[in-house]
Design a protein around this motif. Structure first.
Motif, PDB file in Angstrom:
ATOM      1  N   SER A 141       0.821  -1.205   0.000  1.00 42.87           N
ATOM      2  CA  SER A 141       0.000   0.000   0.000  1.00 42.87           C
ATOM      3  C   SER A 141       0.858   1.259   0.000  1.00 42.87           C
ATOM      4  N   VAL A 142       1.923   1.263   0.798  1.00 38.87           N
ATOM      5  CA  VAL A 142       2.807   2.428   0.861  1.00 38.87           C
ATOM      6  C   VAL A 142       3.480   2.668  -0.486  1.00 38.87           C
ATOM      7  N   MET A 143       3.969   1.611  -1.132  1.00 38.09           N
ATOM      8  CA  MET A 143       4.610   1.769  -2.446  1.00 38.09           C
ATOM      9  C   MET A 143       3.660   2.413  -3.450  1.00 38.09           C
ATOM     10  N   LEU A 144       2.435   1.904  -3.497  1.00 37.54           N
ATOM     11  CA  LEU A 144       1.470   2.393  -4.474  1.00 37.54           C
ATOM     12  C   LEU A 144       1.053   3.829  -4.184  1.00 37.54           C
ATOM     13  N   ASN A 145       0.888   4.150  -2.927  1.00 38.46           N
ATOM     14  CA  ASN A 145       0.467   5.509  -2.597  1.00 38.46           C
ATOM     15  C   ASN A 145       1.591   6.527  -2.735  1.00 38.46           C
ATOM     16  N   MET A 146       2.832   6.099  -2.572  1.00 35.17           N
ATOM     17  CA  MET A 146       3.947   6.981  -2.891  1.00 35.17           C
ATOM     18  C   MET A 146       3.897   7.370  -4.364  1.00 35.17           C
ATOM     19  N   ALA A 147       3.601   6.386  -5.215  1.00 34.23           N
ATOM     20  CA  ALA A 147       3.490   6.661  -6.642  1.00 34.23           C
ATOM     21  C   ALA A 147       2.349   7.625  -6.926  1.00 34.23           C
ATOM     22  N   TRP A 148       1.234   7.450  -6.207  1.00 34.25           N
ATOM     23  CA  TRP A 148       0.080   8.334  -6.376  1.00 34.25           C
ATOM     24  C   TRP A 148       0.426   9.757  -5.939  1.00 34.25           C
ATOM     25  N   ASP A 149       1.128   9.884  -4.808  1.00 35.10           N
ATOM     26  CA  ASP A 149       1.475  11.193  -4.274  1.00 35.10           C
ATOM     27  C   ASP A 149       2.451  11.938  -5.178  1.00 35.10           C
ATOM     28  N   VAL A 150       3.398  11.198  -5.756  1.00 30.86           N
ATOM     29  CA  VAL A 150       4.353  11.837  -6.665  1.00 30.86           C
ATOM     30  C   VAL A 150       3.626  12.448  -7.855  1.00 30.86           C
ATOM     31  N   TYR A 151       2.635  11.719  -8.381  1.00 33.34           N
ATOM     32  CA  TYR A 151       1.875  12.249  -9.517  1.00 33.34           C
ATOM     33  C   TYR A 151       1.117  13.517  -9.111  1.00 33.34           C
TER      34      TYR A 151
END
Length: 376
Positions: free
Chosen positions: A208-218
């Motif tokens: 979950s953290v990996m995926l949401n880091m990607a979301w936050d960067v966008y």
């Protein structure tokens, strides 16, 4: 009709939050703030939730979701109006943490509602419907914010966004029945580490953290990248809405797909697709190609969230589901605090290519991790 009501409540609150994040970024740039300052402002959305999410989850487990939802909506509306009355970077330093904290309460409480409304057999499907709601607000939020900025200015756009949680608050105040909540179990909380010792929960939180880091960067880099290459606020809103449209599309399919495909296979495939999109992003400047890459990224990141939430709820001990969501929210807010700071500093010093490259490598590594979880 019941689930549509819950989805609409969440959409109205999330729409204000998403639109406010984009408007805060562009408002700060309009007021002359640097990219590093913008990174600090977006990090402030996550600072208080980073410390309060676990406590908020425990409170929701104990009290039920209704009062936390009402509190979240009320503070969300008030925080969004502040920059209208006091338009300055200093005010944005106050409104940003208030917006983030109020939405944190709303987010954890609504996850509790959807988890309680579902059964183990249809939990992934029900969370897919919740994710569809998030996709709707992600689609509309940047577009509404972009047109509101063009029509009313940045301060007026913040006031316009505050209307949405007010509507949700009125809807909830008129509802006489209680919101669904998990079965009340007297579960003695022995601390966060006690939950993190559960392998299934720990692995789900890591993905979950990996995926949401990607979301936050966008969410952080796209407005900056668009501003840097000369795009208007409306065009940036259109590109970001395309990302959200992709999440809506994939989640509509996901309501059926989760019945037939293993959860960790879906998560690994989503990470691989998103990692490929990030690898290409910094080499694209034309609007049609940015729209295509945003759509590709949205497909990858959008497919994973409902599955993550279903796995998280199933892996949580009875009576501590809100606390588990609070742990996840804390970890996400740590990401949301430091990712904008790091991204803003790196992009200001070295450009945006290293930031896009790092997040791409992280996602591709996450795809390998998901593959190993599927084998086990």
């Amino acid at each position: 009709m019941e689930i549509a009501y819950f989805i609409l409540l969440n959409v109205l609150g999330h729409l204000c939050f998403v639109g406010s994040r984009m408007t805060t970024t562009l408002f700060a740039l309009e007021l002359g703030a640097s990219e590093v300052t913008v990174g600090v402002l977006l990090a402030l959305f996550a600072v208080l939730p980073m410390f309060l999410s676990v406590s908020a989850g425990r409170l929701i487990d104990r009290l039920g979701p209704r009062r936390p939802v009402m509190l979240g909506l009320a503070v969300l509306a008030c925080a969004a109006t502040l920059p209208f009355f006091f338009p300055s970077v200093a005010t944005l330093y106050i409104s940003s943490p208030l917006l983030g904290t109020s939405f944190m309460f709303l987010h954890i409480a609504m996850n509790s509602v959807f988890g309680a409304y579902s059964t183990p057999e249809n939990r992934a499907v029900v969370f897919s419907w919740l994710s569809l709601g998030f996709s709707i607000s992600n689609s509309i939020g940047p577009l509404v914010a972009g047109y509101a900025i063009e029509g009313f200015g940045h301060a007026g756009a913040m006031l316009a966004l505050a209307v949405f949680p007010v509507i949700a608050l009125v809807m909830l105040a008129r509802r006489k029945r209680p919101l669904p909540r998990p079965e009340r179990v007297r579960a003695r909380s022995t601390g966060v580490l006690d939950l993190l010792r559960l392998p299934a929960l720990r692995h789900t939180l890591l993905a979950s953290v990996m995926l949401n880091m990607a979301w936050d960067v966008y969410g952080f880099l796209m407005p900056l990248y668009g501003h840097r290459i000369g795009l208007t606020a409306v065009t940036i809103g259109i590109v970001m809405s395309t990302f959200a449209l992709a999440t809506f599309t994939v989640r509509a399919i996901l309501t059926q797909l989760v019945r037939h495909v293993r959860h960790w296979v879906l998560i690994g495939s989503a990470m691989a697709l998103a990692g490929g999109a990030y690898l290409l992003f910094p080499f694209v400047a034309s609007v049609p190609l940015l729209i295509a890459l945003s759509f590709m990224l949205g497909l990858g990141l959008g497919a994973s969230q409902p599955v993550i939430m279903a796995l998280l709820y199933e892996a949580s001990p009875h009576g501590r589901q809100g606390e588990a969501v609070g742990i996840r929210t804390t970890m996400l807010n740590i990401s949301q605090t430091f990712i904008p700071l790091a991204s803003g500093a790196i992009s200001a010093a070295l450009g945006m290519v290293p930031v896009f490259g790092l997040i791409s490598l992280l996602l591709l590594g996450g795809a390998w991790f998901a593959k190993s979880r599927n084998r086990s």
